[in-house]
Design a protein around this motif. Sequence first.
Motif, PDB file in Angstrom:
ATOM      1  N   MET A 191       0.818  -1.198   0.000  1.00 46.85           N
ATOM      2  CA  MET A 191       0.000   0.000   0.000  1.00 46.85           C
ATOM      3  C   MET A 191       0.861   1.261   0.000  1.00 46.85           C
ATOM      4  SD  MET A 191      -3.061   0.910  -0.077  1.00 46.85           S
ATOM      5  CE  MET A 191      -4.098   2.226   0.259  1.00 46.85           C
ATOM      6  N   ALA A 192       1.957   1.275   0.764  1.00 46.54           N
ATOM      7  CA  ALA A 192       2.851   2.427   0.833  1.00 46.54           C
ATOM      8  C   ALA A 192       3.493   2.677  -0.540  1.00 46.54           C
ATOM      9  CB  ALA A 192       3.914   2.205   1.899  1.00 46.54           C
ATOM     10  N   VAL A 252       3.518   6.235  -2.688  1.00 44.22           N
ATOM     11  CA  VAL A 252       4.764   6.842  -3.167  1.00 44.22           C
ATOM     12  C   VAL A 252       4.713   7.009  -4.688  1.00 44.22           C
ATOM     13  CG1 VAL A 252       7.256   6.470  -3.420  1.00 44.22           C
ATOM     14  CG2 VAL A 252       6.148   6.021  -1.225  1.00 44.22           C
ATOM     15  N   LEU A 253       4.186   6.037  -5.394  1.00 43.42           N
ATOM     16  CA  LEU A 253       4.073   6.113  -6.845  1.00 43.42           C
ATOM     17  C   LEU A 253       3.158   7.254  -7.278  1.00 43.42           C
ATOM     18  CD1 LEU A 253       4.882   4.743  -9.511  1.00 43.42           C
ATOM     19  CD2 LEU A 253       2.806   3.362  -9.304  1.00 43.42           C
ATOM     20  N   VAL A 254       2.023   7.416  -6.621  1.00 41.76           N
ATOM     21  CA  VAL A 254       1.090   8.495  -6.957  1.00 41.76           C
ATOM     22  C   VAL A 254       1.717   9.854  -6.665  1.00 41.76           C
ATOM     23  CG1 VAL A 254      -1.121   9.557  -6.326  1.00 41.76           C
ATOM     24  CG2 VAL A 254      -0.977   7.088  -6.685  1.00 41.76           C
ATOM     25  N   VAL A 255       2.420   9.997  -5.544  1.00 37.65           N
ATOM     26  CA  VAL A 255       3.085  11.262  -5.204  1.00 37.65           C
ATOM     27  C   VAL A 255       4.185  11.566  -6.231  1.00 37.65           C
ATOM     28  CG1 VAL A 255       4.540  12.411  -3.495  1.00 37.65           C
ATOM     29  CG2 VAL A 255       2.498  11.153  -2.759  1.00 37.65           C
ATOM     30  N   ALA A 256       4.942  10.559  -6.636  1.00 41.63           N
ATOM     31  CA  ALA A 256       6.018  10.767  -7.611  1.00 41.63           C
ATOM     32  C   ALA A 256       5.439  11.215  -8.947  1.00 41.63           C
ATOM     33  CB  ALA A 256       6.828   9.491  -7.779  1.00 41.63           C
ATOM     34  N   ILE A 257       4.354  10.599  -9.381  1.00 41.81           N
ATOM     35  CA  ILE A 257       3.733  11.004 -10.646  1.00 41.81           C
ATOM     36  C   ILE A 257       3.216  12.432 -10.557  1.00 41.81           C
ATOM     37  CG2 ILE A 257       1.761  10.572 -12.167  1.00 41.81           C
ATOM     38  CD1 ILE A 257       2.181   7.586 -11.623  1.00 41.81           C
TER      39      ILE A 257
END
Length: 72
Positions: free
Chosen positions: A1-2, A6-11
Amino acid sequence: MAFLVVLVVAIAVVVLVMRAASAAGGPGGAARTPRRPRPRPQRPVRPMAPDDDPEFLRELERRAKRDDGSPA
């Protein structure tokens, strides 16, 4: 889940950085500064044949008139 967070924030960060770059005149942006045109390389001056040079022909005609008083 983490990992997903992190992936959504990076995008989101990448998208924001790309928008900021395009608004500031980056590649593809409308606010680009125009480039100065490159100066064209000058052509080398070719030697001119005497019969093509108007100054030479005027001088020749002037000398001919001065020498005998009649045009050549």
